[in-house]
Scaffold this active site. Structure first.
Site, mmCIF file in Angstrom:
data_model
loop_
_atom_site.group_PDB
_atom_site.id
_atom_site.type_symbol
_atom_site.label_atom_id
_atom_site.label_comp_id
_atom_site.label_asym_id
_atom_site.label_seq_id
_atom_site.Cartn_x
_atom_site.Cartn_y
_atom_site.Cartn_z
ATOM 1 N N HIS A 152 39.105 43.664 42.292
ATOM 2 C CA HIS A 152 39.218 43.894 40.850
ATOM 3 C C HIS A 152 38.216 42.985 40.157
ATOM 4 O O HIS A 152 38.260 41.763 40.300
ATOM 5 C CB HIS A 152 40.625 43.610 40.342
ATOM 6 C CG HIS A 152 40.792 43.904 38.881
ATOM 7 N ND1 HIS A 152 41.161 45.149 38.418
ATOM 8 C CD2 HIS A 152 40.623 43.125 37.777
ATOM 9 C CE1 HIS A 152 41.219 45.129 37.094
ATOM 10 N NE2 HIS A 152 40.887 43.908 36.682
ATOM 11 N N CYS A 153 37.298 43.582 39.390
ATOM 12 C CA CYS A 153 36.223 42.818 38.759
ATOM 13 C C CYS A 153 36.528 42.621 37.273
ATOM 14 O O CYS A 153 36.592 43.600 36.517
ATOM 15 C CB CYS A 153 34.885 43.537 38.919
ATOM 16 S SG CYS A 153 33.485 42.660 38.189
ATOM 17 N N PRO A 154 36.716 41.389 36.822
ATOM 18 C CA PRO A 154 37.008 41.159 35.397
ATOM 19 C C PRO A 154 35.816 41.470 34.498
ATOM 20 O O PRO A 154 36.000 41.748 33.312
ATOM 21 C CB PRO A 154 37.368 39.675 35.349
ATOM 22 C CG PRO A 154 36.706 39.070 36.535
ATOM 23 C CD PRO A 154 36.720 40.131 37.594
#
Length: 365
Positions: A152-154
């Protein structure tokens, strides 16, 4: 205490802060490069035109791939991987893990699953209430199971997985090109501003040019390391999760279980047609539910092939190790075609339920 859904909405709103920050930096970099550098600082018209053309090409590809990475929804398991209603009710009522696993094993018999938990059990998500396909994981930030989840890439406020992994790689590539181009073309004017070689009439552009170089160089260093790491992952056909925790197959854990060779690994992410590799359009192979596996070791649950030459009556037994779903379907279709075309073949091919396939071969005298 605030309701849970209010807190959830606040959390979702705060998750967009990194994306807004990147968008503001990109907008400022566009203004600083086009207006302050090209229009107010560079004296040569020809140099301005060349810089503007290449800048806008890299800018468009960067923004396009970034947009696709953010707004492409993660792919989820299909209804095929959900438990039937009756089995689901039984699973929820059962308190013993052994009984729950028995229910999952019965439901998974018709599913193309090759990976297990570390203890050898069926991978099941209690939150989404689905049997996890191979390489699928639950994302706590997105609150869903994501096919071939990488991380999951912020910075994109999205889960990177099967549906947008190619876009993410291109986003890293074009952002690196964008920053490298800015740093390379701004460098000479950065030095001139620093040594006061430019006239004082351009003092309003000095701040933008100086910080433009520093920001571009800083992002170059960080993006280069991340981009290099993901290129290595693509070449090995691993996700970030699999790089830290090797997938477990029926025969044990194997970090290279999905690796098919460098070229096939690249094609699995970018597709077969090389003309689309550099475009942020979906061309990845497969459906995200099943993946070809490497033939690395014997699998006792797979078929065994017996070669029986009639002349000598000797048997050469070859054990076939983990087959992919496509290989299993291909084998089944070939058996069916042989049965239809030659009735005699029924005497040599055992039923589909058997784990042994006998192939008779006549030696020529």
């Amino acid at each position: 205490m605030a309701p849970t859904h209010v807190l959830r909405c606040c959390q979702r709103g705060l998750a967009w802060i990194p994306v807004i920050f990147i968008a503001l930096v990109v907008c400022w970099s566009y203004y600083a490069y086009v207006v302050e550098l090209c229009i107010f600082t560079i004296p040569s018209i020809g140099e301005q035109v060349v810089y503007m053309i290449f800048f806008h090409l890299s800018f468009i590809m960067f923004v396009w791939s970034y947009w696709k990475t953010i707004f492409t929804m993660p792919a989820n398991p299909s209804k095929e991987f959900c438990l039937p209603k009756a089995e689901k009710e039984r699973y929820e009522k059962e308190e013993r893990p052994e009984s729950q696993q028995e229910i999952l094993w019965r439901a998974a018999t018709s599913l193309p699953l090759y990976t297990r938990t570390g203890a050898g059990a069926i991978r099941y998500c209690d939150r989404c209430q689905v049997i996890k396909p191979d390489r699928c994981h639950h994302c706590s930030a997105c609150d869903m199971c994501v096919l071939k989840m990488d991380h999951h890439c912020p910075w994109v406020n999205n889960c990177v997985g099967f549906s947008n992994y190619k876009f993410f790689i291109l986003f890293l590539a074009y952002s690196l090109v964008y920053c490298l181009f800015i740093a390379a073309t701004v460098l000479q004017y950065f030095i001139k501003f620093w040594t006061n070689e430019l006239p004082d009439t351009h003092t309003h552009a000095k701040f933008h040019v100086l910080f433009l170089f520093f920001v571009a160089a800083m992002f170059c260093i960080s993006i280069l390391s991340l981009f290099s790491y993901h290129l290595w992952l693509v070449g090995k056909n691993r996700s970030t999760i699999e790089a830290f925790r090797a997938p477990v197959f029926r025969t044990g854990s194997d970090k290279n279980g999905f690796s098919l060779g460098f070229r096939k690994n690249i094609a699995q992410v970018f597709g077969d047609q090389k003309k689309y590799w550099l475009l942020p359009v979906f061309t990845s192979q497969g459906d995200g539910f099943t993946f070809p596996t490497r033939l690395v070791s014997a699998d006792p649950e797979q078929a065994t092939v017996n070669l029986q030459p009639e002349s000598s009556k000797s048997v050469a037994e070859v054990t076939v190790s983990p087959l992919s779903e496509s290989q299993n379907r291909l084998l089944s279709s070939e058996q069916h075609a042989n049965n239809v075309g030659d009735p005699v073949a029924d005497d040599h091919l055992k039923p589909a339920e058997s784990e042994t396939i006998t192939i008779s071969m006549e030696s020529e005298s």
